[in-house]
Design a protein around this motif. Structure first.
Motif: not given
Length: 201
Positions: A11-17, A22-30, A40-42, A45-51
């Motif tokens: 998820v981190e890689a997809v968003l970074f690129a 992106m929507s959750i559905e788009s992330i899931r598809a990638h 995906i939502r969890a 949330e983990t990444l949001e807290a990490h950053y």
């Protein structure tokens, strides 16, 4: 070294690129997982807290997610030159009306502003990516109606349209003159119309 969940890494890689939020559905598809198989939502949330508190942050705009520079560090990346094109007063007022009343037609925008708007005003807002056509009003003539975009939320640092400042806040800042007066006039007319309707009944 603690092993990181592979889904979170993906998820981190997809968003970074991604150049766009992106929507959750788009992330899931990638990421290539079926709905329900991975939360995906969890992972978000983990990444949001990490950053949180770092130089970049994972933020949500409407129903879309993206990485951005931490707000308190944005000044480090701001270009010294001014943007070549600024919004005119008509553009600013039109954008504000659309944001607060969407979806709204050209005629409704003009009724609130009290003056006609040129086609170029809406074109500039659409070229900026802040406004989009949102279908047609089901009334005679079927006029186009307009609404804001996720890019509008992103540019102005809003999570949803509910984060827009209230009329009192805008009036106190002197940002809605004369638009706020037009809004108040329309509200007064609506109230009078409702009163007269009840009286007729």
């Amino acid at each position: 070294m603690t092993e990181i969940d592979p889904t979170i890494r993906a998820v981190e890689a997809v968003l970074f690129a991604s150049p766009d939020p992106m929507s959750i559905e788009s992330i899931r598809a990638h990421v290539g997982v079926t709905k329900g198989a991975v939360d995906i939502r969890a992972a978000l949330e983990t990444l949001e807290a990490h950053y949180a508190g770092r130089g970049i942050a994972l933020v949500r705009r409407g129903d879309r997610w993206h990485f951005q520079t931490a707000p308190d560090l944005a000044h480090l990346l701001r270009r010294d030159r001014e943007e070549a094109r600024r919004l005119s007063r008509a553009g600013i007022e039109t954008l504000a009306i659309i944001a607060y009343h969407e979806p709204v037609s050209r005629a409704e925008i003009e009724a609130i502003r009290g003056v006609a708007i040129s086609k170029g005003t809406l074109d500039v807002l659409m070229e900026a990516g802040w406004v989009r056509p949102a279908g047609r009003r089901e009334v005679p003539g079927r006029p186009l109606i307009y609404a804001t975009t996720p890019a509008f939320l992103q540019h102005f640092g809003l999570t949803t349209r509910r984060d827009l400042p209230g009329i009192e806040d805008l009036r106190a800042a002197g940002l809605l003159d004369p638009v706020d007066l037009a809004l108040e006039r329309m509200e007064d007319e609506d109230d009078r119309g409702a009163t007269e309707s009840r009286t007729d009944d």
